[in-house]
Design a protein around this motif. Structure first.
Motif, PDB file in Angstrom:
ATOM      1  N   TYR A 472     -16.032  -6.368   7.576  1.00  0.00           N
ATOM      2  CA  TYR A 472     -14.796  -5.604   7.410  1.00  0.00           C
ATOM      3  C   TYR A 472     -14.263  -5.669   5.974  1.00  0.00           C
ATOM      4  CZ  TYR A 472     -13.958  -4.246  12.276  1.00  0.00           C
ATOM      5  OH  TYR A 472     -14.025  -3.654  13.513  1.00  0.00           O
ATOM      6  N   THR A 473     -14.525  -6.760   5.292  1.00  0.00           N
ATOM      7  CA  THR A 473     -14.092  -6.852   3.891  1.00  0.00           C
ATOM      8  C   THR A 473     -14.769  -5.775   3.052  1.00  0.00           C
ATOM      9  OG1 THR A 473     -13.625  -9.215   4.050  1.00  0.00           O
ATOM     10  CG2 THR A 473     -14.030  -8.328   1.841  1.00  0.00           C
ATOM     11  N   ARG A 474     -16.040  -5.502   3.324  1.00  0.00           N
ATOM     12  CA  ARG A 474     -16.742  -4.432   2.600  1.00  0.00           C
ATOM     13  C   ARG A 474     -16.151  -3.063   2.954  1.00  0.00           C
ATOM     14  NH1 ARG A 474     -21.190  -7.697   4.221  1.00  0.00           N
ATOM     15  NH2 ARG A 474     -21.806  -6.201   5.843  1.00  0.00           N
ATOM     16  N   TYR A 475     -15.871  -2.860   4.232  1.00  0.00           N
ATOM     17  CA  TYR A 475     -15.272  -1.581   4.641  1.00  0.00           C
ATOM     18  C   TYR A 475     -13.870  -1.423   4.073  1.00  0.00           C
ATOM     19  CZ  TYR A 475     -18.857   0.152   7.816  1.00  0.00           C
ATOM     20  OH  TYR A 475     -20.027   0.679   8.334  1.00  0.00           O
ATOM     21  N   TYR A 476     -13.120  -2.530   4.009  1.00  0.00           N
ATOM     22  CA  TYR A 476     -11.754  -2.437   3.492  1.00  0.00           C
ATOM     23  C   TYR A 476     -11.740  -2.001   2.030  1.00  0.00           C
ATOM     24  CZ  TYR A 476      -7.196  -3.718   1.661  1.00  0.00           C
ATOM     25  OH  TYR A 476      -5.984  -3.680   1.025  1.00  0.00           O
ATOM     26  N   LYS A 477     -12.680  -2.475   1.254  1.00  0.00           N
ATOM     27  CA  LYS A 477     -12.741  -2.063  -0.156  1.00  0.00           C
ATOM     28  C   LYS A 477     -12.931  -0.549  -0.272  1.00  0.00           C
ATOM     29  CE  LYS A 477     -14.491  -6.478  -1.897  1.00  0.00           C
ATOM     30  NZ  LYS A 477     -15.665  -7.215  -2.466  1.00  0.00           N
ATOM     31  N   LEU A 478     -13.732   0.012   0.619  1.00  0.00           N
ATOM     32  CA  LEU A 478     -13.923   1.463   0.634  1.00  0.00           C
ATOM     33  C   LEU A 478     -12.659   2.168   1.132  1.00  0.00           C
ATOM     34  CD1 LEU A 478     -17.548   1.490   2.080  1.00  0.00           C
ATOM     35  CD2 LEU A 478     -16.881   2.007  -0.278  1.00  0.00           C
ATOM     36  N   TYR A 479     -12.047   1.621   2.185  1.00  0.00           N
ATOM     37  CA  TYR A 479     -10.793   2.182   2.698  1.00  0.00           C
ATOM     38  C   TYR A 479      -9.743   2.241   1.589  1.00  0.00           C
ATOM     39  CZ  TYR A 479      -6.269   2.227   5.119  1.00  0.00           C
ATOM     40  OH  TYR A 479      -4.983   2.520   5.506  1.00  0.00           O
ATOM     41  N   HIS A 480      -9.654   1.174   0.819  1.00  0.00           N
ATOM     42  CA  HIS A 480      -8.637   1.081  -0.234  1.00  0.00           C
ATOM     43  C   HIS A 480      -8.854   2.130  -1.326  1.00  0.00           C
ATOM     44  CE1 HIS A 480      -5.262  -1.062  -1.920  1.00  0.00           C
ATOM     45  NE2 HIS A 480      -5.869  -1.181  -3.081  1.00  0.00           N
ATOM     46  N   ASP A 481     -10.074   2.618  -1.437  1.00  0.00           N
ATOM     47  CA  ASP A 481     -10.377   3.648  -2.439  1.00  0.00           C
ATOM     48  C   ASP A 481      -9.997   5.056  -1.980  1.00  0.00           C
ATOM     49  OD1 ASP A 481     -11.429   1.800  -4.219  1.00  0.00           O
ATOM     50  OD2 ASP A 481     -13.504   2.083  -3.531  1.00  0.00           O
ATOM     51  N   VAL A 482      -9.716   5.217  -0.687  1.00  0.00           N
ATOM     52  CA  VAL A 482      -9.479   6.567  -0.171  1.00  0.00           C
ATOM     53  C   VAL A 482      -8.167   7.139  -0.696  1.00  0.00           C
ATOM     54  CG1 VAL A 482      -9.137   7.963   1.907  1.00  0.00           C
ATOM     55  CG2 VAL A 482     -10.859   6.142   1.895  1.00  0.00           C
ATOM     56  N   TYR A 483      -7.116   6.332  -0.759  1.00  0.00           N
ATOM     57  CA  TYR A 483      -5.817   6.858  -1.203  1.00  0.00           C
ATOM     58  C   TYR A 483      -5.879   7.475  -2.600  1.00  0.00           C
ATOM     59  CZ  TYR A 483      -1.086   7.205  -2.923  1.00  0.00           C
ATOM     60  OH  TYR A 483       0.067   7.684  -3.495  1.00  0.00           O
ATOM     61  N   PRO A 484      -6.336   6.730  -3.624  1.00  0.00           N
ATOM     62  CA  PRO A 484      -6.349   7.350  -4.958  1.00  0.00           C
ATOM     63  C   PRO A 484      -7.280   8.549  -5.053  1.00  0.00           C
ATOM     64  CG  PRO A 484      -7.481   5.219  -4.996  1.00  0.00           C
ATOM     65  CD  PRO A 484      -6.781   5.324  -3.683  1.00  0.00           C
ATOM     66  N   ALA A 485      -8.301   8.591  -4.190  1.00  0.00           N
ATOM     67  CA  ALA A 485      -9.238   9.723  -4.249  1.00  0.00           C
ATOM     68  C   ALA A 485      -8.687  10.968  -3.568  1.00  0.00           C
ATOM     69  CB  ALA A 485     -10.568   9.327  -3.605  1.00  0.00           C
ATOM     70  N   THR A 486      -7.784  10.782  -2.590  1.00  0.00           N
ATOM     71  CA  THR A 486      -7.354  11.937  -1.786  1.00  0.00           C
ATOM     72  C   THR A 486      -5.946  12.422  -2.074  1.00  0.00           C
ATOM     73  OG1 THR A 486      -6.604  10.489   0.024  1.00  0.00           O
ATOM     74  CG2 THR A 486      -8.869  11.321   0.131  1.00  0.00           C
ATOM     75  N   TRP A 487      -5.100  11.621  -2.736  1.00  0.00           N
ATOM     76  CA  TRP A 487      -3.715  12.064  -2.864  1.00  0.00           C
ATOM     77  C   TRP A 487      -3.573  13.367  -3.650  1.00  0.00           C
ATOM     78  CZ3 TRP A 487      -1.053  13.068  -7.247  1.00  0.00           C
ATOM     79  CH2 TRP A 487      -1.412  12.423  -8.434  1.00  0.00           C
ATOM     80  N   PRO A 488      -4.363  13.615  -4.698  1.00  0.00           N
ATOM     81  CA  PRO A 488      -4.193  14.919  -5.356  1.00  0.00           C
ATOM     82  C   PRO A 488      -4.573  16.084  -4.440  1.00  0.00           C
ATOM     83  CG  PRO A 488      -5.440  13.380  -6.747  1.00  0.00           C
ATOM     84  CD  PRO A 488      -5.397  12.799  -5.378  1.00  0.00           C
ATOM     85  N   ILE A 489      -5.564  15.861  -3.581  1.00  0.00           N
ATOM     86  CA  ILE A 489      -6.019  16.924  -2.682  1.00  0.00           C
ATOM     87  C   ILE A 489      -4.952  17.216  -1.633  1.00  0.00           C
ATOM     88  CG2 ILE A 489      -7.772  17.583  -0.998  1.00  0.00           C
ATOM     89  CD1 ILE A 489      -9.712  15.714  -2.525  1.00  0.00           C
ATOM     90  N   THR A 490      -4.416  16.159  -0.984  1.00  0.00           N
ATOM     91  CA  THR A 490      -3.441  16.391   0.074  1.00  0.00           C
ATOM     92  C   THR A 490      -2.127  16.923  -0.488  1.00  0.00           C
ATOM     93  OG1 THR A 490      -2.775  14.058   0.024  1.00  0.00           O
ATOM     94  CG2 THR A 490      -4.460  14.689   1.607  1.00  0.00           C
ATOM     95  N   ALA A 491      -1.739  16.485  -1.688  1.00  0.00           N
ATOM     96  CA  ALA A 491      -0.534  17.040  -2.313  1.00  0.00           C
ATOM     97  C   ALA A 491      -0.731  18.525  -2.594  1.00  0.00           C
ATOM     98  CB  ALA A 491      -0.204  16.285  -3.601  1.00  0.00           C
TER      99      ALA A 491
END
Length: 499
Positions: A472-491
């Motif tokens: 889960y620690t490996r998955y969490y690192k990927l999860y944590h990357d989703v916000y900065p990658a997607t916020w310009p798209i969703t905005a």
């Protein structure tokens, strides 16, 4: 045997609990009320619906064969936080209450930040957010000046109910802190904030402790619901503070994990001078003179509810959650971010929206269910990381709400957070907390700690699986990357939708 009533005024319903001196819950009652959403981002309720529902719930409680309302000695409250109830000179609502999950006030939040900057956080220990009460007052001041001019006082939801039950107006410190108009050092309404935003000090209700007795029941109210008019009524508190007390989270090495519509990660603060510079909420506690801090996921249970309503409307929640066992940790490469209505901690972003990342054709519905559950829990790890970055360590987390009903989800919490997770036999957190306030206020117990020993009982413990923690620690690192990658798209999507 003497008993107390805990009134838990939630977002969608009121729950009432009858609890005796041993901490046993004798009976419960509940009545729902509607939510009004007249425009996108608006979330309102008619305060009179609360009064009708509280009466109905207590009357239903009294009809239970195991309930003897003549034995009730005290009553207190847990209430949804931040909601604005604006009252006329006759002490009746001038407009529908604006709730905690109303997001119309972005312009007012910007006004607060631009006008006061860091000074605001220094006074309140919190940054301004759309959910808090002050931005709501400023919105009314700007958009409904006739209502603002006619207002005699504001109250929060449970305080209005208490006023109608007793005729005495006031607000406890835990809810006053959530208005972000309270000077945390001096424990008074902030003259600087009131003056800056032209809010008359007379609008602010008297401040009380959660355990203060404000009086006894109004005789007419008591007669209407079948309670003795001698019942003592105590101030009560914000639902998250009450939930912590009701779960026995009274030490700084404990966390509370609460999964309702929103999700909360909360802890007791050992030092009244603590500040997280607005990264976490920092509020007065229902324990007199003490404080707690918390981070919030706006759409925790709401995410699962959305998924059920959209993809499994005829399936009950327990079956839906259990189906995630057919998947495996990491949901076969599928991530979900629970930003369905924006996010609060750690991003404070009203425009971010949720995502499924990694969809491929080999995945099944079980993977999607597990991804939602894991995504909610990853969002809790985001909050835990803020605490850990400030040097806090924890021995265990006590979980209440929807996530505490499933052994599968409890183990997922243990593995993602790498903490011992404890579930309770009584899962009525805020309602039990309200009952405990009445019990302590009546003098049945010398302290909340002593009361918790009698009222709070552990059910089961879940310890982290080292292999799954690493995964889960490996998955969490990927999860944590989703916000900065997607916020310009969703905005951009929101902007396109609104244009």
């Amino acid at each position: 045997m003497a008993a107390v009533i805990g009134v838990d005024l939630g977002t969608s319903a009121v729950k009432v609990l009858l609890v005796d001196e041993t901490g046993a819950t004798l009976a419960t009652g509940s009545t729902a009320y509607p939510l009004q959403q007249p425009k996108p981002g608006y979330s309102e309720q008619d305060p009179e619906d609360w009064i009708r529902s509280v009466k109905a719930a207590i009357i239903a409680l009294g009809k239970k064969p195991e309930a003897d309302l003549s034995q009730v000695a005290g009553l207190s409250f847990s209430g949804q936080m931040h909601g604005l109830v604006l009252l006329s000179a006759a002490m009746r609502p001038l407009r529908p209450a604006i709730l905690w999950n109303d997001t119309r006030t972005t312009a007012e939040v910007n006004q607060i930040n631009q006008t006061m900057g860091k000074r605001f956080i220094e006074i309140t220990r919190n940054r301004a957010l759309e959910g808090f009460t002050l931005p709501k007052l400023l919105w009314v001041q700007k958009h409904e000046p006739e209502n603002f001019a006619a207002a005699k006082m504001f109250l929060l939801p449970k305080d209005y109910v208490r006023y109608r039950m007793t005729g005495v107006a006031g607000i406890d410190y835990s809810d006053a802190a959530g208005t972000v108009m309270l000077d945390e050092d001096k424990r008074r309404w902030s003259p600087a904030i009131l003056a800056t935003f032209n809010i008359p000090a007379s609008l602010c209700p008297p401040l009380i402790e959660a355990t203060d007795c404000v009086g006894t029941l109004d005789p007419e109210f008591a007669a209407a619901v079948g309670l003795p008019k001698t019942v003592k009524v105590f101030g009560g508190g914000a639902d998250n503070a009450c939930g912590a007390v009701g779960a026995g989270v009274l030490h700084p090495d404990q966390l509370l994990l609460s999964i309702g519509t929103s999700g909360v990660v909360l802890t007791y603060e050992p030092d009244s001078k603590t500040t997280y510079n607005g990264k976490l909420h920092y509020f007065d506690h229902v324990v007199p003179g003490q404080h707690y801090s918390m981070g919030v996921t706006l759409a925790a249970g709401h995410s699962l509810n959305w998924f059920k309503k959209t993809f499994a409307p005829d399936e009950d929640f327990a079956t839906l959650v259990a189906s995630a066992a057919a998947s495996r940790p990491g949901a076969n490469g599928l991530l979900f971010t629970p930003y369905l209505v924006g996010e609060r901690t750690p991003y404070a972003d009203a425009k971010i929206r949720g995502s499924f990342i990694g969809i491929d054709s080999r995945q099944t519905r079980a993977d999607f269910v597990r991804a939602v559950i894991e995504g909610i829990t990853f969002s809790f790890r985001d909050v835990l990381a803020v605490y850990q970055d400030s040097g806090r360590t924890f021995k265990s987390a006590i979980t209440i709400g929807g996530g505490s009903q499933s052994p599968l989800w409890l183990q997922i919490q243990a593995d993602i957070l790498n903490l011992k997770i404890v579930s309770l036999k009584n899962n009525q957190g805020p309602g039990i907390g309200a009952a405990m306030i009445a019990a302590v206020g009546l003098g049945w117990f010398a302290s909340f700690e002593a009361c918790a020993k009698q009222f709070v009982e552990e059910k089961a413990t879940y310890v982290p699986d080292r292999k799954q923690v690493e995964r889960y620690t490996r998955y969490y690192k990927l999860y944590h990357d989703v916000y900065p990658a997607t916020w310009p798209i969703t905005a951009g999507l929101l902007q396109t939708e609104e244009s």
